[in-house]
Design a protein around this motif. Structure first.
Motif, PDB file in Angstrom:
ATOM      1  N   ALA A   9       0.658  -1.267   0.023  1.00 34.96           N
ATOM      2  CA  ALA A   9       0.126  -0.027  -0.125  1.00 34.96           C
ATOM      3  C   ALA A   9       0.831   1.411   0.015  1.00 34.96           C
ATOM      4  O   ALA A   9       0.386   2.206  -0.488  1.00 34.96           O
ATOM      5  CB  ALA A   9      -0.835   0.081   1.176  1.00 34.96           C
ATOM      6  N   ARG A  32      -2.100   0.400  -4.734  1.00 33.54           N
ATOM      7  CA  ARG A  32      -3.220   0.753  -3.966  1.00 33.54           C
ATOM      8  C   ARG A  32      -4.792   0.308  -4.708  1.00 33.54           C
ATOM      9  O   ARG A  32      -5.696  -0.355  -4.020  1.00 33.54           O
ATOM     10  CB  ARG A  32      -3.590   2.123  -3.592  1.00 33.54           C
ATOM     11  CG  ARG A  32      -2.357   2.642  -2.584  1.00 33.54           C
ATOM     12  CD  ARG A  32      -2.411   3.933  -2.370  1.00 33.54           C
ATOM     13  NE  ARG A  32      -1.115   4.211  -1.656  1.00 33.54           N
ATOM     14  CZ  ARG A  32      -0.306   5.485  -1.493  1.00 33.54           C
ATOM     15  NH1 ARG A  32      -0.653   6.470  -2.299  1.00 33.54           N
ATOM     16  NH2 ARG A  32       0.784   5.510  -0.929  1.00 33.54           N
ATOM     17  N   SER A  66      -4.217   7.864   1.187  1.00 31.09           N
ATOM     18  CA  SER A  66      -4.165   7.701  -0.393  1.00 31.09           C
ATOM     19  C   SER A  66      -5.403   8.426  -0.939  1.00 31.09           C
ATOM     20  O   SER A  66      -5.567   8.547  -2.043  1.00 31.09           O
ATOM     21  CB  SER A  66      -3.695   6.568  -0.684  1.00 31.09           C
ATOM     22  OG  SER A  66      -4.835   5.572  -0.953  1.00 31.09           O
ATOM     23  N   LEU A  93      -3.799   3.145   3.016  1.00 32.92           N
ATOM     24  CA  LEU A  93      -4.861   3.177   2.056  1.00 32.92           C
ATOM     25  C   LEU A  93      -5.909   4.315   2.055  1.00 32.92           C
ATOM     26  O   LEU A  93      -6.330   5.198   1.296  1.00 32.92           O
ATOM     27  CB  LEU A  93      -5.583   1.941   2.041  1.00 32.92           C
ATOM     28  CG  LEU A  93      -4.712   0.699   1.554  1.00 32.92           C
ATOM     29  CD1 LEU A  93      -5.481  -0.685   1.962  1.00 32.92           C
ATOM     30  CD2 LEU A  93      -4.586   1.010   0.044  1.00 32.92           C
TER      31      LEU A  93
END
Length: 182
Positions: free
Chosen positions: A131, A137, A175, A172
């Motif tokens: 990740a 991702r 992001s 995650l």
């Protein structure tokens, strides 16, 4: 200093279909140990990847000779050694990218959901390391990685699994790609 013919030899051992599962398990343990070293881990991971080792490691996760497809036995020592090696190798960007290209992420997600504690912890750490690379991702999200990471947090009571799962989810979410799934 690591002799860089060692990662090549380990990749070759994993690639041999005639190699015993015990020998392949030992090769997985050895490359995991080499990749985890602070001084030479990146070079060992790069040499292993260049020798085609990631494809062979993915094969160890997908299919093991004595148990059939992954999932037939979550206690399979070869699959468990392979996911621990993947955890160490995924910390190195080039190896991580090749790992994802080899299609090894779905069995790692599966190991997180059904594996023994040590395998689940290694799987969560692998997903977290993957990740950290933006290009991976969406692949994690597509492989149901977010759902399995959340389940590991909700169902588990072992910090060795929960901490890497929480770390992977944090990466995650930061992001932006996985936040809508939470």
């Amino acid at each position: 200093m690591v002799e860089f013919s060692v990662p090549n030899t380990l990749a070759t051992l994993l690639h041999r279909t005639a190699a015993s599962p015990t020998l392949k398990e030992a090769a997985c343990r050895a490359i995991g140990t080499l990749a985890a070293t602070t001084d030479a881990g990146g070079r060992a991971a790069a040499a292993f990847t260049a020798a085609g080792g990631m494809t062979s490691l993915a094969d160890c996760l997908h299919h093991t000779p004595q148990d059939g497809p992954l999932g037939a036995s979550v206690t399979n020592p070869l699959a468990r050694a392979a996911v621990r090696a993947a955890s160490a190798l995924a910390r190195h960007r080039g190896a991580a990218s090749e790992f994802v290209r080899a299609g090894a992420l779905p069995p790692v997600v599966h190991m997180l959901s059904t594996g023994a504690l040590d395998s689940a912890a290694a799987a969560a750490a692998t997903i977290g390391a993957l990740a950290a690379v933006r290009e991976h991702r969406q692949t994690i999200v597509s492989a149901r990685g977010v759902a399995v990471l959340l389940r590991a947090l909700a169902d588990g009571n072992d910090r060795s699994v929960q901490e890497p799962a929480a770390s992977a989810l944090r990466i995650l979410c930061l992001s932006g790609g996985a936040c809508t799934l939470l």
